[in-house]
Enzyme design. Structure first.
Site, mmCIF file in Angstrom:
data_model
loop_
_atom_site.group_PDB
_atom_site.id
_atom_site.type_symbol
_atom_site.label_atom_id
_atom_site.label_comp_id
_atom_site.label_asym_id
_atom_site.label_seq_id
_atom_site.Cartn_x
_atom_site.Cartn_y
_atom_site.Cartn_z
ATOM 1 C CE LYS A 13 8.093 2.302 8.131
ATOM 2 N NZ LYS A 13 6.661 2.099 8.349
ATOM 3 N NE ARG A 88 8.074 0.496 2.438
ATOM 4 C CZ ARG A 88 7.890 1.530 2.787
ATOM 5 N NH1 ARG A 88 9.263 2.477 2.954
ATOM 6 N NH2 ARG A 88 7.087 2.245 3.433
ATOM 7 N NE ARG A 123 1.337 10.035 8.155
ATOM 8 C CZ ARG A 123 2.077 8.828 8.049
ATOM 9 N NH1 ARG A 123 3.425 8.829 8.608
ATOM 10 N NH2 ARG A 123 1.901 8.071 7.088
ATOM 11 N NE ARG A 156 3.060 10.225 3.722
ATOM 12 C CZ ARG A 156 3.827 9.128 4.277
ATOM 13 N NH1 ARG A 156 4.623 9.427 5.019
ATOM 14 N NH2 ARG A 156 3.611 7.983 3.878
ATOM 15 N NE ARG A 167 1.397 4.122 2.722
ATOM 16 C CZ ARG A 167 1.201 5.175 3.600
ATOM 17 N NH1 ARG A 167 -0.013 5.823 3.862
ATOM 18 N NH2 ARG A 167 2.101 5.186 4.524
#
Ligand code: AP5
Length: 212
Positions: A13, A88, A123, A156, A167
């Site tokens: 996203k 969300r 990431r 992260r 998540r």
């Protein structure tokens, strides 16, 4: 143009939002980035959000709705914007409707959960400017160093495998119903998230131009 980008955590996203933002010259509003900034600054809102983010749960609706309401009132949003990570939940989408915001298009980036796990584990982000990189798909010029501010890249905290699983569970339970919500309003356009950012971008830009 007022655009929402939907998708599971790590679907791409933020990556697509950044590209569309440059293409259409409209700002991206990422609730995740705003919350992480608040966390870094040690503000009261950041303190409250910390336990939710760290455990992979959603921050309470009233907090994020307040963030969005304030941000959308800023002058740079008057000609359009991209919402990345908001809404969300159904109550968040209803709050957006109540604010009188008329969304032109909702782009849903679809990626399988096992691909997500791989993407998210690779990431790396810059703690200074928030830029995002990937060990396989988006390398910085110098390994482990941010191209923009030269800070050392980090992973992260919520990208640890166990938190990613939570998540994803929360996404399927609370965010996925938004697909039906926006399909019923004839705003939804589904993009299959490809294993290459440029391919996904081509599909996203086509989705923005297509007739619904
Ligand atoms: P947030 O920051 O919004 O996290 P997220 O939705 O979990 O999304 P991500 O940022 O992890 O991923 P992304 O889809 O943007 O993917 P990206 O482009 O980086 O939210 C964090 C937390 O804040 C939430 O868990 C919650 O606690 C809280 N929060 C935020 N908004 C909230 C709200 N509205 N309500 C309540 N709580 C809220 O891509 C991922 C990686 O893959 C990158 O490394 C990228 O380089 C790579 N990549 C991207 N596209 C491709 C591609 N096509 N092929 C290969 N690799 C790709």
């Amino acid at each position: 143009m007022k655009i929402i980008i939907l998708g599971a955590p790590g679907a791409g996203k933020g990556t697509q939002a950044e590209i569309i933002s440059k293409h259409l010259q409209i700002p991206t509003i990422s609730t995740g980035n705003i919350i992480r900034e608040a966390l870094k600054s040690g503000s009261e809102m950041g303190q409250k959000a910390k336990e939710y983010i760290d455990s992979g749960r959603l921050v309470p609706d009233d907090v994020v709705i307040g963030i969005i309401q304030e941000r959308l009132a800023e002058p740079d949003c008057k000609d359009g914007f991209i919402l990345d990570g908001f809404p969300r939940t159904i109550p968040q989408a209803e709050a957006l409707d109540r604010m009188g915001v008329v969304i032109d298009r909702v782009i849903d980036i679809e990626v399988d959960d096992d691909v997500i796990a791989r993407r998210v584990s690779g990431r790396r982000v810059c703690p200074g400017c928030g830029a995002s990189y990937h060990l396989e798909y988006k390398l910085p010029e110098v390994e482990g160093v941010c191209d923009n501010c030269k800070d050392t890249l980090v992973q992260r905290k919520d990208d640890q495998p166990e938190t990613v699983r939570e998540r994803l569970r929360v996404y399927h339970e609370q965010t996925e119903p938004l697909k039906d919500y926006y399909a019923a309003k004839n705003k939804l356009f589904v993009v299959e998230g490809q294993e290459d950012v440029a391919d996904t971008t081509r599909l996203t830009l086509a989705a923005l131009e297509a007739n619904l």
